[in-house]
Design a protein around this motif. Structure first.
Motif, PDB file in Angstrom:
ATOM      1  N   ALA A   1       0.834  -1.148   0.000  1.00 24.74           N
ATOM      2  CA  ALA A   1       0.000   0.000   0.000  1.00 24.74           C
ATOM      3  C   ALA A   1       0.866   1.192   0.000  1.00 24.74           C
ATOM      4  O   ALA A   1       1.778   1.266  -0.618  1.00 24.74           O
ATOM      5  N   LEU A   2       0.751   2.130   0.748  1.00 24.81           N
ATOM      6  CA  LEU A   2       1.565   3.210   0.440  1.00 24.81           C
ATOM      7  C   LEU A   2       2.261   3.951   1.445  1.00 24.81           C
ATOM      8  O   LEU A   2       2.544   5.088   1.180  1.00 24.81           O
ATOM      9  N   GLN A   3       2.541   3.401   2.496  1.00 26.48           N
ATOM     10  CA  GLN A   3       3.249   4.210   3.447  1.00 26.48           C
ATOM     11  C   GLN A   3       4.702   4.332   3.020  1.00 26.48           C
ATOM     12  O   GLN A   3       5.388   3.355   2.909  1.00 26.48           O
ATOM     13  N   VAL A   4       5.172   5.519   2.814  1.00 25.83           N
ATOM     14  CA  VAL A   4       6.567   5.730   2.457  1.00 25.83           C
ATOM     15  C   VAL A   4       7.361   5.837   3.740  1.00 25.83           C
ATOM     16  O   VAL A   4       8.241   5.041   4.007  1.00 25.83           O
ATOM     17  N   THR A   5       7.038   6.821   4.538  1.00 28.31           N
ATOM     18  CA  THR A   5       7.582   6.836   5.877  1.00 28.31           C
ATOM     19  C   THR A   5       6.548   6.192   6.773  1.00 28.31           C
ATOM     20  O   THR A   5       5.391   6.080   6.412  1.00 28.31           O
ATOM     21  N   GLY A   6       6.942   5.762   7.947  1.00 28.83           N
ATOM     22  CA  GLY A   6       6.001   5.065   8.808  1.00 28.83           C
ATOM     23  C   GLY A   6       4.853   5.962   9.219  1.00 28.83           C
ATOM     24  O   GLY A   6       5.029   7.138   9.486  1.00 28.83           O
ATOM     25  N   ARG A   7       3.650   5.391   9.259  1.00 28.03           N
ATOM     26  CA  ARG A   7       2.467   6.124   9.682  1.00 28.03           C
ATOM     27  C   ARG A   7       1.860   5.390  10.856  1.00 28.03           C
ATOM     28  O   ARG A   7       1.891   4.172  10.926  1.00 28.03           O
ATOM     29  N   ALA A   8       1.280   6.140  11.752  1.00 29.08           N
ATOM     30  CA  ALA A   8       0.647   5.505  12.898  1.00 29.08           C
ATOM     31  C   ALA A   8      -0.491   4.627  12.422  1.00 29.08           C
ATOM     32  O   ALA A   8      -1.268   5.015  11.558  1.00 29.08           O
ATOM     33  N   GLN A   9      -0.600   3.409  12.946  1.00 29.57           N
ATOM     34  CA  GLN A   9      -1.643   2.498  12.561  1.00 29.57           C
ATOM     35  C   GLN A   9      -2.720   2.472  13.638  1.00 29.57           C
ATOM     36  O   GLN A   9      -2.435   2.482  14.821  1.00 29.57           O
ATOM     37  N   THR A  10      -3.966   2.430  13.178  1.00 30.38           N
ATOM     38  CA  THR A  10      -5.070   2.538  14.111  1.00 30.38           C
ATOM     39  C   THR A  10      -5.472   1.199  14.690  1.00 30.38           C
ATOM     40  O   THR A  10      -6.188   1.132  15.670  1.00 30.38           O
TER      41      THR A  10
ATOM     42  N   GLY B   1       7.267   6.836  12.121  1.00 31.98           N
ATOM     43  CA  GLY B   1       8.611   7.386  12.225  1.00 31.98           C
ATOM     44  C   GLY B   1       9.661   6.624  11.448  1.00 31.98           C
ATOM     45  O   GLY B   1      10.832   7.004  11.442  1.00 31.98           O
ATOM     46  N   SER B   2       9.256   5.556  10.765  1.00 33.29           N
ATOM     47  CA  SER B   2      10.216   4.782   9.976  1.00 33.29           C
ATOM     48  C   SER B   2      10.719   5.612   8.795  1.00 33.29           C
ATOM     49  O   SER B   2       9.986   6.447   8.263  1.00 33.29           O
ATOM     50  N   PRO B   3      11.948   5.387   8.359  1.00 31.84           N
ATOM     51  CA  PRO B   3      12.489   6.157   7.230  1.00 31.84           C
ATOM     52  C   PRO B   3      11.850   5.741   5.917  1.00 31.84           C
ATOM     53  O   PRO B   3      11.183   4.698   5.829  1.00 31.84           O
ATOM     54  N   ALA B   4      12.043   6.567   4.891  1.00 31.58           N
ATOM     55  CA  ALA B   4      11.560   6.224   3.561  1.00 31.58           C
ATOM     56  C   ALA B   4      12.230   4.941   3.089  1.00 31.58           C
ATOM     57  O   ALA B   4      13.386   4.672   3.416  1.00 31.58           O
ATOM     58  N   PRO B   5      11.527   4.117   2.320  1.00 28.28           N
ATOM     59  CA  PRO B   5      12.112   2.862   1.847  1.00 28.28           C
ATOM     60  C   PRO B   5      13.144   3.104   0.753  1.00 28.28           C
ATOM     61  O   PRO B   5      13.227   4.204   0.188  1.00 28.28           O
TER      62      PRO B   5
ATOM     63  N   ASP C   1      17.127  -2.710   2.566  1.00 27.78           N
ATOM     64  CA  ASP C   1      18.070  -1.609   2.409  1.00 27.78           C
ATOM     65  C   ASP C   1      18.826  -1.668   1.088  1.00 27.78           C
ATOM     66  O   ASP C   1      19.283  -0.637   0.581  1.00 27.78           O
ATOM     67  N   SER C   2      18.966  -2.883   0.538  1.00 27.75           N
ATOM     68  CA  SER C   2      19.777  -3.057  -0.657  1.00 27.75           C
ATOM     69  C   SER C   2      19.555  -4.455  -1.213  1.00 27.75           C
ATOM     70  O   SER C   2      18.914  -5.309  -0.583  1.00 27.75           O
ATOM     71  N   TRP C   3      20.130  -4.710  -2.393  1.00 28.93           N
ATOM     72  CA  TRP C   3      20.100  -6.064  -2.938  1.00 28.93           C
ATOM     73  C   TRP C   3      20.873  -7.020  -2.029  1.00 28.93           C
ATOM     74  O   TRP C   3      20.494  -8.195  -1.882  1.00 28.93           O
ATOM     75  N   ALA C   4      21.935  -6.526  -1.416  1.00 26.36           N
ATOM     76  CA  ALA C   4      22.713  -7.378  -0.506  1.00 26.36           C
ATOM     77  C   ALA C   4      21.863  -7.804   0.683  1.00 26.36           C
ATOM     78  O   ALA C   4      21.934  -8.950   1.151  1.00 26.36           O
ATOM     79  N   ASP C   5      21.045  -6.891   1.185  1.00 34.45           N
ATOM     80  CA  ASP C   5      20.128  -7.213   2.278  1.00 34.45           C
ATOM     81  C   ASP C   5      19.100  -8.243   1.810  1.00 34.45           C
ATOM     82  O   ASP C   5      18.810  -9.228   2.498  1.00 34.45           O
ATOM     83  N   LEU C   6      18.559  -8.036   0.620  1.00 35.55           N
ATOM     84  CA  LEU C   6      17.587  -8.962   0.048  1.00 35.55           C
ATOM     85  C   LEU C   6      18.183 -10.360  -0.109  1.00 35.55           C
ATOM     86  O   LEU C   6      17.512 -11.377   0.118  1.00 35.55           O
ATOM     87  N   ALA C   7      19.460 -10.421  -0.483  1.00 31.51           N
ATOM     88  CA  ALA C   7      20.116 -11.705  -0.722  1.00 31.51           C
ATOM     89  C   ALA C   7      20.261 -12.546   0.546  1.00 31.51           C
ATOM     90  O   ALA C   7      20.468 -13.762   0.463  1.00 31.51           O
ATOM     91  N   LYS C   8      20.113 -11.923   1.710  1.00 31.53           N
ATOM     92  CA  LYS C   8      20.251 -12.660   2.969  1.00 31.53           C
ATOM     93  C   LYS C   8      19.018 -13.497   3.300  1.00 31.53           C
ATOM     94  O   LYS C   8      19.035 -14.275   4.258  1.00 31.53           O
ATOM     95  N   GLY C   9      17.959 -13.315   2.510  1.00 29.94           N
ATOM     96  CA  GLY C   9      16.769 -14.128   2.725  1.00 29.94           C
ATOM     97  C   GLY C   9      15.644 -13.365   3.390  1.00 29.94           C
ATOM     98  O   GLY C   9      15.824 -12.275   3.924  1.00 29.94           O
ATOM     99  N   ARG C  10      14.468 -13.948   3.363  1.00 38.82           N
ATOM    100  CA  ARG C  10      13.303 -13.314   3.961  1.00 38.82           C
ATOM    101  C   ARG C  10      13.369 -13.406   5.478  1.00 38.82           C
ATOM    102  O   ARG C  10      14.063 -14.264   6.036  1.00 38.82           O
ATOM    103  N   PRO C  11      12.639 -12.554   6.178  1.00 39.32           N
ATOM    104  CA  PRO C  11      12.720 -12.517   7.647  1.00 39.32           C
ATOM    105  C   PRO C  11      12.531 -13.856   8.360  1.00 39.32           C
ATOM    106  O   PRO C  11      13.289 -14.144   9.294  1.00 39.32           O
ATOM    107  N   PRO C  12      11.567 -14.712   7.971  1.00 40.73           N
ATOM    108  CA  PRO C  12      11.401 -15.965   8.719  1.00 40.73           C
ATOM    109  C   PRO C  12      12.661 -16.829   8.762  1.00 40.73           C
ATOM    110  O   PRO C  12      12.977 -17.430   9.796  1.00 40.73           O
ATOM    111  N   THR C  13      13.399 -16.873   7.638  1.00 49.58           N
ATOM    112  CA  THR C  13      14.602 -17.715   7.620  1.00 49.58           C
ATOM    113  C   THR C  13      15.756 -17.075   8.389  1.00 49.58           C
ATOM    114  O   THR C  13      16.730 -17.753   8.697  1.00 49.58           O
ATOM    115  N   ARG C  14      15.643 -15.802   8.707  1.00 50.59           N
ATOM    116  CA  ARG C  14      16.700 -15.122   9.469  1.00 50.59           C
ATOM    117  C   ARG C  14      16.516 -15.273  10.972  1.00 50.59           C
ATOM    118  O   ARG C  14      17.500 -15.307  11.710  1.00 50.59           O
ATOM    119  N   VAL C  15      15.257 -15.334  11.404  1.00 47.75           N
ATOM    120  CA  VAL C  15      15.013 -15.306  12.860  1.00 47.75           C
ATOM    121  C   VAL C  15      14.483 -16.629  13.405  1.00 47.75           C
ATOM    122  O   VAL C  15      14.416 -16.795  14.622  1.00 47.75           O
TER     123      VAL C  15
END
Length: 256
Positions: free
Chosen positions: A15-24, A137-141, A199-213
């Motif tokens: 969807a479209l949050q560029v920077t973080g938006r408060a979620q209701t 408050g998250s930074p732009a992607p 953050d980058s292609w290098a970050d993407l290459a490390k795998g999706r979050p489930p396989t990291r944690v």
């Protein structure tokens, strides 16, 4: 429109949050229009200048406060995705902000745009805040793994359970995800689009979050929440956020 994907997991719309938006906490967020332009080969520089120097100033004059623009880094790399939030669907009953801002000059702009693109595709969707994780408050992607999926009939509750488990891994890995549901102009059925930010292609290459944690029995239990046939991946791409072509809402300050 073109959609995009992530590996074997999820999604729901980018969807479209560029920077973080408060979620209701509500499942549904804002309505939005997503348009994908297929720019003619060799005309990307001219297209970007048209958006930056003509469309955006006029749209802001016409009342636009936020738009998000992504360029495709995979597939047809001449594609550009522009997403605009609405206060409500009734916004579409009136001229668009760019049309309001340009006034009598709008037809000339349309001719310039038509000369630079081969085609465009638009759908109307709605943010799904319950399928995303993008803290205020998250930074732009920078880069997104964008996926479009269709959930099997009658299995939405199963899919929701899977995504909620998925989001827990995002919170642990520090990655963010936005999601939305295609309502008009896209695939029929329960179709969702999501963006997972990296953050980058290098970050993407490390795998999706489930396989990291997760590992061992925990990872196996997570994977069991996504049995074959739960959803079908329609498309998957990597997109790059274009800050110059986007419009970011001005920061507001408040006295205490």
């Amino acid at each position: 429109m073109q959609r995009i994907a992530l590996a074997t997991l999820l999604v729901g719309l980018a969807a479209l949050q560029v920077t973080g938006r408060a979620q209701t906490g509500a499942a549904d967020g804002a309505w939005y229009t997503a348009t994908t332009y297929s720019v003619k080969p060799g005309m990307m520089t001219e297209f970007r200048q048209l958006i930056i120097k003509e469309l955006n100033p006029a749209a802001k004059k016409g009342g636009l406060t936020t738009s998000q623009v992504w360029r495709f880094s995979t597939g047809n790399t001449n594609r550009v995705l522009r997403i605009v939030l609405h206060n409500s669907l009734t916004d579409r009953d009136s001229p668009s902000p760019v049309q309001k801002g340009m006034g009598a000059a709008f037809p000339a702009y349309q001719k310039k745009l038509a000369a630079l693109i081969d085609s465009s595709n638009t759908y109307v969707g709605r943010q799904r805040l319950d399928l995303g994780w993008n803290p205020a408050g998250s930074p732009a992607p920078k880069l997104a793994d964008r996926t479009t999926i269709r959930v099997a009939p009658g299995r939405n509750a199963e899919y929701m359970k899977f995504v909620q488990a998925l989001l827990e891994t995002f919170k642990k890995s520090g990655h963010r995800r936005t999601a939305g549901q295609v309502v008009f102009g896209g695939q029929v059925g329960d179709t969702f689009v999501s963006n997972t930010f990296y953050d980058s292609w290098a970050d993407l290459a490390k795998g999706r979050p489930p396989t990291r944690v997760l590992s061992g029995a925990d990872l196996a239990a997570f994977n069991a929440l996504n049995p074959p046939g739960l959803f079908t991946i329609i498309s998957r791409d990597v997109t790059i956020y274009d800050a110059e072509m986007s419009v970011v809402a001005a920061a507001t300050t408040s006295s205490k």
